[in-house]
Scaffold this active site. Structure first.
Site, PDB file in Angstrom:
ATOM      1  N   MET A   1      -2.718  12.131  -5.000  1.00  5.01           N
ATOM      2  CA  MET A   1      -1.452  12.159  -5.707  1.00  5.01           C
ATOM      3  C   MET A   1      -0.749  13.512  -5.523  1.00  5.01           C
ATOM      4  O   MET A   1      -1.307  14.570  -5.802  1.00  5.01           O
ATOM      5  CB  MET A   1      -1.679  11.898  -7.191  1.00  5.01           C
ATOM      6  CG  MET A   1      -0.424  11.771  -8.010  1.00  5.01           C
ATOM      7  SD  MET A   1      -0.798  11.292  -9.704  1.00  5.01           S
ATOM      8  CE  MET A   1      -1.857  12.633 -10.205  1.00  5.01           C
TER       9      MET A   1
ATOM     10  N   HIS B   1      -9.902   6.453   5.844  1.00  8.20           N
ATOM     11  CA  HIS B   1      -8.992   5.636   5.034  1.00  8.20           C
ATOM     12  C   HIS B   1      -8.162   6.470   4.068  1.00  8.20           C
ATOM     13  O   HIS B   1      -7.208   5.960   3.479  1.00  8.20           O
ATOM     14  CB  HIS B   1      -9.776   4.574   4.261  1.00  8.20           C
ATOM     15  CG  HIS B   1     -10.362   5.022   2.958  1.00  8.20           C
ATOM     16  ND1 HIS B   1     -11.262   6.061   2.848  1.00  8.20           N
ATOM     17  CD2 HIS B   1     -10.184   4.569   1.696  1.00  8.20           C
ATOM     18  CE1 HIS B   1     -11.609   6.222   1.584  1.00  8.20           C
ATOM     19  NE2 HIS B   1     -10.973   5.340   0.855  1.00  8.20           N
TER      20      HIS B   1
ATOM     21  N   HIS C   1      -0.733   0.903  -2.428  1.00 10.29           N
ATOM     22  CA  HIS C   1      -2.197   0.933  -2.291  1.00 10.29           C
ATOM     23  C   HIS C   1      -2.805   0.143  -3.443  1.00 10.29           C
ATOM     24  O   HIS C   1      -2.706   0.542  -4.598  1.00 10.29           O
ATOM     25  CB  HIS C   1      -2.676   2.391  -2.322  1.00 10.29           C
ATOM     26  CG  HIS C   1      -4.172   2.535  -2.288  1.00 10.29           C
ATOM     27  ND1 HIS C   1      -4.833   3.618  -2.826  1.00 10.29           N
ATOM     28  CD2 HIS C   1      -5.143   1.739  -1.783  1.00 10.29           C
ATOM     29  CE1 HIS C   1      -6.128   3.491  -2.651  1.00 10.29           C
ATOM     30  NE2 HIS C   1      -6.347   2.350  -2.021  1.00 10.29           N
TER      31      HIS C   1
ATOM     32  N   TYR D   1      -1.685   3.022  -6.244  1.00 11.00           N
ATOM     33  CA  TYR D   1      -0.354   3.571  -6.490  1.00 11.00           C
ATOM     34  C   TYR D   1       0.695   2.855  -5.652  1.00 11.00           C
ATOM     35  O   TYR D   1       0.387   2.171  -4.670  1.00 11.00           O
ATOM     36  CB  TYR D   1      -0.310   5.071  -6.148  1.00 11.00           C
ATOM     37  CG  TYR D   1      -0.689   5.379  -4.719  1.00 11.00           C
ATOM     38  CD1 TYR D   1       0.224   5.239  -3.675  1.00 11.00           C
ATOM     39  CD2 TYR D   1      -1.975   5.811  -4.393  1.00 11.00           C
ATOM     40  CE1 TYR D   1      -0.124   5.517  -2.357  1.00 11.00           C
ATOM     41  CE2 TYR D   1      -2.344   6.085  -3.090  1.00 11.00           C
ATOM     42  CZ  TYR D   1      -1.409   5.936  -2.066  1.00 11.00           C
ATOM     43  OH  TYR D   1      -1.761   6.195  -0.775  1.00 11.00           O
ATOM     44  N   ALA D   2       1.939   3.034  -6.072  1.00  8.40           N
ATOM     45  CA  ALA D   2       3.100   2.744  -5.232  1.00  8.40           C
ATOM     46  C   ALA D   2       3.856   4.066  -5.109  1.00  8.40           C
ATOM     47  O   ALA D   2       4.147   4.703  -6.127  1.00  8.40           O
ATOM     48  CB  ALA D   2       3.985   1.667  -5.853  1.00  8.40           C
ATOM     49  N   GLU D   3       4.140   4.474  -3.900  1.00 14.35           N
ATOM     50  CA  GLU D   3       4.695   5.809  -3.682  1.00 14.35           C
ATOM     51  C   GLU D   3       5.898   5.733  -2.754  1.00 14.35           C
ATOM     52  O   GLU D   3       5.842   5.105  -1.691  1.00 14.35           O
ATOM     53  CB  GLU D   3       3.614   6.712  -3.081  1.00 14.35           C
ATOM     54  CG  GLU D   3       3.919   8.187  -3.140  1.00 14.35           C
ATOM     55  CD  GLU D   3       2.682   9.038  -2.864  1.00 14.35           C
ATOM     56  OE1 GLU D   3       1.967   9.377  -3.834  1.00 14.35           O
ATOM     57  OE2 GLU D   3       2.424   9.343  -1.694  1.00 14.35           O
TER      58      GLU D   3
ATOM     59  N   ASP E   1     -13.962  -3.530  -4.737  1.00 19.91           N
ATOM     60  CA  ASP E   1     -12.534  -3.846  -4.586  1.00 19.91           C
ATOM     61  C   ASP E   1     -12.322  -4.388  -3.176  1.00 19.91           C
ATOM     62  O   ASP E   1     -11.860  -3.688  -2.269  1.00 19.91           O
ATOM     63  CB  ASP E   1     -11.675  -2.616  -4.845  1.00 19.91           C
ATOM     64  CG  ASP E   1     -10.194  -2.966  -4.985  1.00 19.91           C
ATOM     65  OD1 ASP E   1      -9.859  -4.170  -4.937  1.00 19.91           O
ATOM     66  OD2 ASP E   1      -9.382  -2.043  -5.145  1.00 19.91           O
TER      67      ASP E   1
END
Length: 475
Positions: A375, A398, A228, A198-200, A89
């Site tokens: 999470m 990270h 992320h 994710y979007a948080e 990635d």
């Protein structure tokens, strides 16, 4: 080994490193090598300098450990580039977008906000983007990065100033990216993906460095968004293609390795240069991808709170890369400054105050370093330090780092148990694949606070703020 291997861990984290080693021995040596062995193998690669570095969140990966940093001297004709030192990635990374909203402003709307974000941002395996993209526009995005997003109206002019490399690797050459990779990339522009992406929605829970927080426009109780994600299927295909070419190049260069997953080529060889140009294009794709999701996030907030994103002060705090190789200037023990190709896999660049490559806003405090938790747990923003620049090539952790495999998490954890824990913490969540949610449970990861505290205690980065989640969107 051509250089030593070195780890940054405390007692608890070191026990997890050795537990991974023992588990590998008990399993009959199946799967990836443990991180300890991988860091030693990387220390044997041609042209490596100083150390093969394991950060507190390190664990086994493909070739390099995740959480492994290694630098190679560009002046050494034998020095190599290895796709395993970047990962599949390419330019997986994190972006934080601030708002002028407080937790009190958002609390009555948390569920609706979570749903609105879930409706706006495509998530999950095989998700397709809503950003119109054809092959011509993809090639432009691969070359231009966030400059393409700006030209298309998906970015604010100041967004690129708060991205590493201004959101564009100049070495990128779309012609070095295979058609197969491009076909995977066209439909996925502006998608979150699955796994640990994710979007948080988060709240600034604690401030450790008021001066640095003020420079970032952050204060206690403020709402921010952390995104992320990375280069999706395009980056994975670029890495796969490169590994095949590297095997041929190694035979020609007569490079012998301890682990075939460390396939590599001399940096200045045709195979080495082709990979760096295709990797740079994939990195540009990842920045465009996160920028597209920034655009969609701003739209979601505007819809939910009936206000323009500009009025909500939805500026990018920073965008950091986790899986990338870059040419940087560092001083080696001989006292001279050298051009080094620094591989950071599952590691974050953390440059100190006054470094010319960080934005003018952060010159006095150091580069923001965005550390996502697992999470339902906290995240952090750190800053780079001069000590880190001297000892880890300006690198730090990270994230939390896995301590269970995905298969083990599915066997040992129940998805209803994970959902119950999120509900108990009053975290709104939307997940495309709820039956896989246990793979991302906090029990699958190391304690991110221990990881961050270890980096802070070692002086390789400095804590600025702690962020607490109130809503999470996952694939």
């Amino acid at each position: 080994m051509k250089v030593p291997g070195t780890f940054f861990v405390n007692d608890n984290l070191s026990s997890l490193v050795f537990e991974e080693l023992h588990d590998h021995q008990k399993s009959g040596h199946t799967g990836f090598l443990p991180a300890v062995k991988q860091i030693a193998n990387v220390a044997s690669l041609p042209g490596i300098v100083n150390y093969s570095i394991g950060l507190p969140d390190c664990h086994s990966g493909y070739g390099f450990a995740i959480g492994n940093v290694a630098a190679f001297d560009m002046e050494n004709p034998e020095a190599v580039v290895s796709p395993g030192g970047v990962g599949f990635d390419i330019n997986c990374g994190v972006r934080v977008i601030r708002t002028n909203l407080t937790e009190a402003d958002v609390a009555p709307h948390t569920e609706r906000l979570a749903q609105t974000l879930f409706d706006h941002i495509p998530v999950g395996v095989g998700s397709r983007g809503v950003i119109p993209t054809d092959m011509n526009s993809l090639n432009d995005a691969l070359e231009l990065g966030v400059d393409w997003s700006l030209r298309q109206g998906y970015a604010w002019p100041e967004d690129k100033e708060h991205c590493e490399e201004h959101g564009r690797m100049l070495q990128a050459d779309p012609d070095k990216v295979s058609m197969r990779a491009k076909k995977r990339g066209v439909p996925q522009m502006g998608t979150l993906g699955a796994g640990n992406h994710y979007a948080e929605v988060q709240v600034v829970d604690e401030v450790f460095d008021a001066t640095a927080a003020r420079a970032m426009g952050l204060r206690p109780g403020q709402v921010v968004v952390m995104v992320h994600s990375g280069s999706r299927g395009l980056g994975h295909q670029v890495a796969t293609d490169a590994l095949q070419e590297m095997e041929k190049a190694m035979a020609q260069s007569r490079i012998h390795l301890n682990d075939k997953q460390l396939s590599c080529a001399p940096i200045q060889s045709p195979a080495g240069q082709d990979y760096l140009q295709s990797m740079s294009a994939a990195a540009n794709y990842a920045w465009v991808n996160r920028q597209a999701m920034t655009f969609l996030t701003r739209q979601a907030f505007a819809k939910c709170f009936h206000a323009d994103p500009d009025d909500l002060d939805m500026h990018v705090v920073y965008d950091t890369s986790h899986n990338i190789a870059k040419v940087e200037q560092h001083t080696l023990p001989d006292g001279r400054e050298h051009s080094l190709l620094v591989h950071r896999k599952g590691a974050t660049r953390a440059f100190p105050p006054n470094h010319p490559l960080i934005p003018i806003d952060y010159q006095f405090v150091g580069q923001p370093v965005l550390i996502g938790g697992s999470m339902g747990t906290c995240s952090y923003i750190l800053t780079g330090t001069e000590h880190g620049f001297q000892t880890t090539f300006g690198s730090t952790c990270h994230g939390a780092g896995r301590c269970r495999s995905r298969a083990n998490s599915r066997r040992m954890l129940r998805h209803d148990q994970v959902i119950s824990e999120l509900n108990q913490k009053h975290i709104a969540f939307r997940v495309a694949s709820p039956n896989l949610i246990q793979e991302e449970a906090p029990q699958s990861y190391k304690d991110v606070s221990e990881v961050v505290d270890t980096c802070h205690a070692a002086g390789i980065s400095s804590k600025t703020v702690k962020l607490r989640p109130i809503a999470v969107i996952k694939g």
